[in-house]
Motif scaffolding. Sequence first.
Motif, PDB file in Angstrom:
ATOM      1  N   ALA A 298       0.813  -1.221   0.000  1.00  0.00           N
ATOM      2  CA  ALA A 298       0.000   0.000   0.000  1.00  0.00           C
ATOM      3  C   ALA A 298       0.845   1.268   0.000  1.00  0.00           C
ATOM      4  O   ALA A 298       1.900   1.339   0.634  1.00  0.00           O
ATOM      5  CB  ALA A 298      -0.935   0.019   1.193  1.00  0.00           C
TER       6      ALA A 298
ATOM      7  N   THR B  35      -0.868  -2.200  -4.539  1.00  0.00           N
ATOM      8  CA  THR B  35      -2.214  -2.477  -5.059  1.00  0.00           C
ATOM      9  C   THR B  35      -3.290  -1.669  -4.347  1.00  0.00           C
ATOM     10  O   THR B  35      -4.476  -1.806  -4.648  1.00  0.00           O
ATOM     11  CB  THR B  35      -2.546  -3.980  -4.920  1.00  0.00           C
ATOM     12  OG1 THR B  35      -2.353  -4.361  -3.555  1.00  0.00           O
ATOM     13  CG2 THR B  35      -1.644  -4.817  -5.817  1.00  0.00           C
ATOM     14  N   ALA B  36      -2.888  -0.838  -3.393  1.00  0.00           N
ATOM     15  CA  ALA B  36      -3.877  -0.024  -2.685  1.00  0.00           C
ATOM     16  C   ALA B  36      -3.287   1.326  -2.323  1.00  0.00           C
ATOM     17  O   ALA B  36      -2.072   1.466  -2.182  1.00  0.00           O
ATOM     18  CB  ALA B  36      -4.347  -0.745  -1.417  1.00  0.00           C
TER      19      ALA B  36
ATOM     20  N   THR C 287      -3.914   4.373   0.581  1.00  0.00           N
ATOM     21  CA  THR C 287      -4.616   4.695   1.825  1.00  0.00           C
ATOM     22  C   THR C 287      -4.383   6.170   2.166  1.00  0.00           C
ATOM     23  O   THR C 287      -3.448   6.795   1.662  1.00  0.00           O
ATOM     24  CB  THR C 287      -4.119   3.848   3.015  1.00  0.00           C
ATOM     25  OG1 THR C 287      -2.760   4.194   3.264  1.00  0.00           O
ATOM     26  CG2 THR C 287      -4.200   2.367   2.725  1.00  0.00           C
TER      27      THR C 287
ATOM     28  N   GLU D  50      -9.499   4.089   1.815  1.00  0.00           N
ATOM     29  CA  GLU D  50      -8.660   3.192   1.009  1.00  0.00           C
ATOM     30  C   GLU D  50      -9.252   3.027  -0.386  1.00  0.00           C
ATOM     31  O   GLU D  50     -10.461   3.038  -0.554  1.00  0.00           O
ATOM     32  CB  GLU D  50      -8.581   1.829   1.716  1.00  0.00           C
ATOM     33  CG  GLU D  50      -7.596   0.892   1.070  1.00  0.00           C
ATOM     34  CD  GLU D  50      -7.159  -0.242   2.010  1.00  0.00           C
ATOM     35  OE1 GLU D  50      -7.029  -0.022   3.234  1.00  0.00           O
ATOM     36  OE2 GLU D  50      -6.951  -1.350   1.473  1.00  0.00           O
ATOM     37  N   LYS D  51      -8.358   2.907  -1.331  1.00  0.00           N
ATOM     38  CA  LYS D  51      -8.777   2.634  -2.713  1.00  0.00           C
ATOM     39  C   LYS D  51      -7.941   1.481  -3.255  1.00  0.00           C
ATOM     40  O   LYS D  51      -6.714   1.493  -3.124  1.00  0.00           O
ATOM     41  CB  LYS D  51      -8.551   3.885  -3.574  1.00  0.00           C
ATOM     42  CG  LYS D  51      -8.840   3.694  -5.051  1.00  0.00           C
ATOM     43  CD  LYS D  51      -8.673   5.009  -5.812  1.00  0.00           C
ATOM     44  CE  LYS D  51      -9.049   4.817  -7.280  1.00  0.00           C
ATOM     45  NZ  LYS D  51      -9.030   6.099  -8.017  1.00  0.00           N
ATOM     46  N   GLN D  52      -8.590   0.506  -3.846  1.00  0.00           N
ATOM     47  CA  GLN D  52      -7.861  -0.601  -4.476  1.00  0.00           C
ATOM     48  C   GLN D  52      -7.485  -0.176  -5.886  1.00  0.00           C
ATOM     49  O   GLN D  52      -8.305   0.412  -6.602  1.00  0.00           O
ATOM     50  CB  GLN D  52      -8.746  -1.859  -4.546  1.00  0.00           C
ATOM     51  CG  GLN D  52      -9.179  -2.409  -3.190  1.00  0.00           C
ATOM     52  CD  GLN D  52      -8.007  -2.750  -2.274  1.00  0.00           C
ATOM     53  OE1 GLN D  52      -6.988  -3.276  -2.721  1.00  0.00           O
ATOM     54  NE2 GLN D  52      -8.146  -2.432  -0.985  1.00  0.00           N
TER      55      GLN D  52
ATOM     56  N   HIS E 272      -6.857  -1.261  -9.533  1.00  0.00           N
ATOM     57  CA  HIS E 272      -7.157  -2.415 -10.375  1.00  0.00           C
ATOM     58  C   HIS E 272      -6.166  -2.445 -11.526  1.00  0.00           C
ATOM     59  O   HIS E 272      -6.113  -1.530 -12.328  1.00  0.00           O
ATOM     60  CB  HIS E 272      -8.589  -2.345 -10.882  1.00  0.00           C
ATOM     61  CG  HIS E 272      -9.574  -2.332  -9.759  1.00  0.00           C
ATOM     62  ND1 HIS E 272      -9.834  -3.429  -8.974  1.00  0.00           N
ATOM     63  CD2 HIS E 272     -10.316  -1.326  -9.247  1.00  0.00           C
ATOM     64  CE1 HIS E 272     -10.708  -3.108  -8.037  1.00  0.00           C
ATOM     65  NE2 HIS E 272     -11.018  -1.840  -8.165  1.00  0.00           N
TER      66      HIS E 272
END
Length: 166
Positions: free
Chosen positions: A82, A117-118, A120, A160-162, A164
């Motif tokens: 992250a 992959t994320a 925060t 949080e955002k994933q 893609h």
Amino acid sequence: MEIRKAGPTDTALINSLAAMVWEPTYREILTKAQLDYMFEMMYSHASLQEQLQHKGHQFLLAQEGSSFYGFASYELNSKPGATKIHKLYVLPESQGRGVGALLLKAIEREAAAAGNTAITLNVNRFNKAFHFYTKTGFTKTGEEDIHIGNGYLMEDFIMEKQLHTL
Ligand SMILES: CC(C)(COP(=O)(O)OP(=O)(O)OC[C@H]1O[C@@H](n2cnc3c(N)ncnc32)[C@H](O)[C@@H]1OP(=O)(O)O)[C@@H](O)C(=O)NCCC(=O)NCCS
């Protein structure tokens, strides 16, 4: 508009940009005394140098010619996989014109390039930037109250955002 990386020689510039956006952002949320305390803690020359040179915070500037519109800072691998956004500020007269989204996209690209992959971040629970983050794909994952000394509290949402990947 160009998004470029900032370095240790840009701390005076970052300090002056932050000074333009700090009070308008927080004056209805925090006392003047707390604003001043937090500004010194986060934007003094010594603090910015520490963030850049020892804490692994990377800074971005939104620039067109000799004009600056905003800045951001982020930390790759702040926890496994992250990237954490520490700062994201657009000057008041330039808000709502896509600069924040551009800075965020640049951070997402850097995060993805580092294999994260994320993304925060923490945002004050009473800051309308919360709505910018929900609009740009973040969800609220928690809340925390952080004691920052002098009896002051930061009352935050954690978001949080994933990312893609294709
Ligand atoms: C929050 C901030 C970074 C957003 O940057 P910005 O340049 O103003 O936002 P953008 O123009 O890129 O907006 C992107 C999208 O979010 C939406 N949005 C932006 N601010 C919003 C708000 N306060 N409420 C609801 N939606 C918002 C925009 O409408 C836009 O949506 P669209 O793509 O459908 O048009 C900027 O307003 C800012 O610096 N605010 C003060 C400082 C601050 O609070 N920073 C965050 C600290 S954690």
